[in-house]
Write a protein that holds these residues in place. Structure first.
Motif, mmCIF file in Angstrom:
data_model
loop_
_atom_site.group_PDB
_atom_site.id
_atom_site.type_symbol
_atom_site.label_atom_id
_atom_site.label_comp_id
_atom_site.label_asym_id
_atom_site.label_seq_id
_atom_site.Cartn_x
_atom_site.Cartn_y
_atom_site.Cartn_z
ATOM 1 N N THR A 160 -0.116 -6.049 2.141
ATOM 2 C CA THR A 160 0.585 -4.340 1.540
ATOM 3 C C THR A 160 -0.390 -3.452 1.538
ATOM 4 N N ILE A 161 -1.385 -3.310 0.317
ATOM 5 C CA ILE A 161 -1.977 -3.291 -0.321
ATOM 6 C C ILE A 161 -3.660 -2.417 0.993
ATOM 7 N N ASN A 162 -3.722 -3.271 1.884
ATOM 8 C CA ASN A 162 -4.657 -3.483 2.931
ATOM 9 C C ASN A 162 -3.954 -2.329 3.555
ATOM 10 N N ASN A 163 -2.507 -2.765 4.276
ATOM 11 C CA ASN A 163 -2.026 -1.612 5.159
ATOM 12 C C ASN A 163 -2.149 0.219 4.598
ATOM 13 N N LEU A 164 -1.632 -0.416 3.165
ATOM 14 C CA LEU A 164 -1.287 1.454 2.694
ATOM 15 C C LEU A 164 -2.765 2.265 2.317
ATOM 16 N N ASP A 165 -3.473 1.378 2.444
ATOM 17 C CA ASP A 165 -5.360 1.812 2.180
ATOM 18 C C ASP A 165 -5.543 3.226 3.541
ATOM 19 N N LYS A 166 -5.322 1.847 4.809
ATOM 20 C CA LYS A 166 -5.344 2.715 6.167
ATOM 21 C C LYS A 166 -4.798 3.536 5.710
ATOM 22 N N GLU A 167 -2.931 3.457 5.827
ATOM 23 C CA GLU A 167 -2.798 4.898 5.960
ATOM 24 C C GLU A 167 -2.968 6.410 5.500
ATOM 25 N N ILE A 168 -3.265 5.192 4.335
ATOM 26 C CA ILE A 168 -3.927 6.527 2.733
ATOM 27 C C ILE A 168 -4.976 7.397 4.009
ATOM 28 N N LYS A 169 -6.003 6.352 4.612
ATOM 29 C CA LYS A 169 -6.562 6.918 5.146
ATOM 30 C C LYS A 169 -6.911 8.354 6.010
ATOM 31 N N LYS A 170 -6.375 7.440 6.840
ATOM 32 C CA LYS A 170 -5.030 8.222 8.002
ATOM 33 C C LYS A 170 -4.644 9.426 7.816
ATOM 34 N N THR A 171 -3.988 9.671 6.600
ATOM 35 C CA THR A 171 -2.989 10.501 6.165
ATOM 36 C C THR A 171 -3.938 11.505 5.400
ATOM 37 N N SER A 172 -5.170 11.309 4.685
ATOM 38 C CA SER A 172 -5.906 12.473 4.265
ATOM 39 C C SER A 172 -7.305 12.975 5.186
ATOM 40 N N LYS A 173 -6.988 11.648 5.973
ATOM 41 C CA LYS A 173 -7.676 12.927 7.625
ATOM 42 C C LYS A 173 -7.102 13.566 8.178
#
Length: 208
Positions: A149-162
């Motif tokens: 879950t942490i790994n998936n959240l990290d990916k989504e945070i990076k994508k959203t931040s971009k």
């Protein structure tokens, strides 16, 4: 920064302002999403770190228990008995979504240990090692669930931040610059038109 090129008309000014309103609305939604994701990410990190300490401590205890059992009944016999312990086929993966991000849950049936070996082949130390290992299992499953879950959240945070950064650093300033440019040109044209109109009126007055 590339400015959006539009003819300096009032229609285009209204169009640019409407587009900016949509972009600002999108920015607010994405920024709230990013903050919610980060909050969830931090919460999961705290849970993972706390559980990780427990798991590491439990693993040390299990290793000691297995070592003691191995010393009393023999390593070969221990391996033979271990092979007779049935595999746990009750594990299943459930996923749900949080802010369009997959949050995994590992589901399994927590069962009491069934004796699949002869008591005459083992001793109390082996029983304790097996019980400790069974108790550790649920913690390891939860740890794997949190890590995924942490790994998936990290990916989504990076994508959203971009996306947020693109809106904040590029698109919003771009449209603000375009609106300012169009407004300035329209005002300049209106001043020119006013000056021309005034000149014409003044000439008419002079000719009377």
């Amino acid at each position: 920064m590339t400015e959006t090129k539009l003819a300096p008309t009032k229609a285009n000014l209204m169009k640019a302002k409407a587009q900016l309103d949509l972009i600002n609305e999108g920015y607010d939604i994405l920024d709230k999403k990013r903050k919610a994701l980060i909050s969830q990410y931090n919460a999961k990190i705290d849970q993972r770190n706390e559980l990780n300490d427990i798991v590491n401590s439990s693993i040390k205890d299990v290793k000691k228990a297995i070592k003691k059992a191995s010393a009393t009944i023999g390593e070969d016999k221990l391996k033979s008995i271990a092979l007779s312990v049935p595999l746990d086929n009750s594990i299943s993966l459930i996923n749900r979504k949080f802010m369009q991000t997959k949050i995994y849950e590992i589901s399994f049936e927590e069962k009491k240990l069934d004796l699949s070996y002869s008591l005459s082949l083992t001793n109390s130390l082996f029983d304790l090692a097996l019980i400790s290992l069974n108790e550790l299992k649920s913690k390891v499953y939860k740890l794997a669930e949190l890590d995924t879950t942490i790994n998936n959240l990290d990916k989504e945070i990076k994508k959203t931040s971009k996306k947020v950064n693109s809106l904040e650093k590029v698109q919003i300033p771009n449209y603000n610059k375009t609106i300012k440019s169009i407004s300035s040109q329209i005002e300049e044209k209106e001043r020119e038109e006013f000056s021309k109109t005034k000149m014409i009126k003044d000439r008419k007055v002079d000719n009377k």
